[in-house]
Scaffold this active site. Sequence first.
Site, PDB file in Angstrom:
ATOM      1  N   CYS A   1       0.842  -1.202   0.000  1.00 31.05           N
ATOM      2  CA  CYS A   1       0.000   0.000   0.000  1.00 31.05           C
ATOM      3  C   CYS A   1       0.880   1.257   0.000  1.00 31.05           C
ATOM      4  O   CYS A   1       1.648   1.474  -0.925  1.00 31.05           O
ATOM      5  CB  CYS A   1      -0.987  -0.025   1.160  1.00 31.05           C
ATOM      6  SG  CYS A   1      -2.355   1.155   0.962  1.00 31.05           S
TER       7      CYS A   1
ATOM      8  N   HIS B   1      -3.770  -4.866  -0.252  1.00 28.89           N
ATOM      9  CA  HIS B   1      -3.417  -5.419   1.054  1.00 28.89           C
ATOM     10  C   HIS B   1      -3.532  -6.937   0.998  1.00 28.89           C
ATOM     11  O   HIS B   1      -4.594  -7.494   1.289  1.00 28.89           O
ATOM     12  CB  HIS B   1      -4.350  -4.875   2.144  1.00 28.89           C
ATOM     13  CG  HIS B   1      -4.109  -3.443   2.490  1.00 28.89           C
ATOM     14  ND1 HIS B   1      -3.136  -3.054   3.386  1.00 28.89           N
ATOM     15  CD2 HIS B   1      -4.703  -2.316   2.055  1.00 28.89           C
ATOM     16  CE1 HIS B   1      -3.150  -1.730   3.491  1.00 28.89           C
ATOM     17  NE2 HIS B   1      -4.079  -1.263   2.688  1.00 28.89           N
TER      18      HIS B   1
ATOM     19  N   GLU C   1      -2.540  -9.086   3.053  1.00 30.47           N
ATOM     20  CA  GLU C   1      -2.863  -9.639   4.374  1.00 30.47           C
ATOM     21  C   GLU C   1      -4.355  -9.574   4.684  1.00 30.47           C
ATOM     22  O   GLU C   1      -4.823 -10.210   5.632  1.00 30.47           O
ATOM     23  CB  GLU C   1      -2.063  -8.922   5.473  1.00 30.47           C
ATOM     24  CG  GLU C   1      -2.447  -7.482   5.733  1.00 30.47           C
ATOM     25  CD  GLU C   1      -1.868  -6.511   4.710  1.00 30.47           C
ATOM     26  OE1 GLU C   1      -2.163  -5.316   4.831  1.00 30.47           O
ATOM     27  OE2 GLU C   1      -1.124  -6.946   3.807  1.00 30.47           O
TER      28      GLU C   1
END
Length: 207
Positions: free
Chosen positions: A80, A189, A191
Amino acid sequence: MIALIDYGMGNIGSIANMIKKMGGKSKVVTTAAELAGADKAILPGIGAFDQAVTTIHKLGLWDALNEFALVEKKPVLGICLGMQLLCNSSEEGKEKGFGWIDAEVKRFDFSAVEGASNLKIPHMGWNVVRPVVTDWPLFENWEDEMRFYFVHSYAASVNNTAHAKGKTFFGYEFDSVVGHENIFGFQCHPEKSHRFGKIVYKNFIDL
């Protein structure tokens, strides 16, 4: 060991949990001395470009990261805002980025895009990453349609097309994945992107 660069502007916990799930080991790093012992590094980030640059300098990590990436040639993954910091500069601020990726970060602008006036900034939610190369390490075991979670108002635009690894469409195509040698960057993202994100982190762990 993967160093998670903590400069107060990233979701370190989520990334650490994902790395653990995928069989990797990580440690939170806030100093140059801590970074020195790592094999790889992840530079996360949520927030303003200039604040991030200033904070990393204050922590004494800017030069240490340059040494880590450019001299020692250890793998670095930007996520990001962390990916945007890999670039030359950003329209969001006046500070210079690391410049490891030959790209400028620009605010989404749909003024010249027909039919895109109803799109809202930030670009938020799930979207597809389309690889533009097939033999890139973090694209190993890539599926036909990989969807990732995005939250951002600025996006990279590469000057050197060799640094563009993946693209995403939001009004127009932007460079959502970048890379050069040991440098890797994802605007999304991973994750927060479930099984698709797991593939990215597993590939990074296995480098």
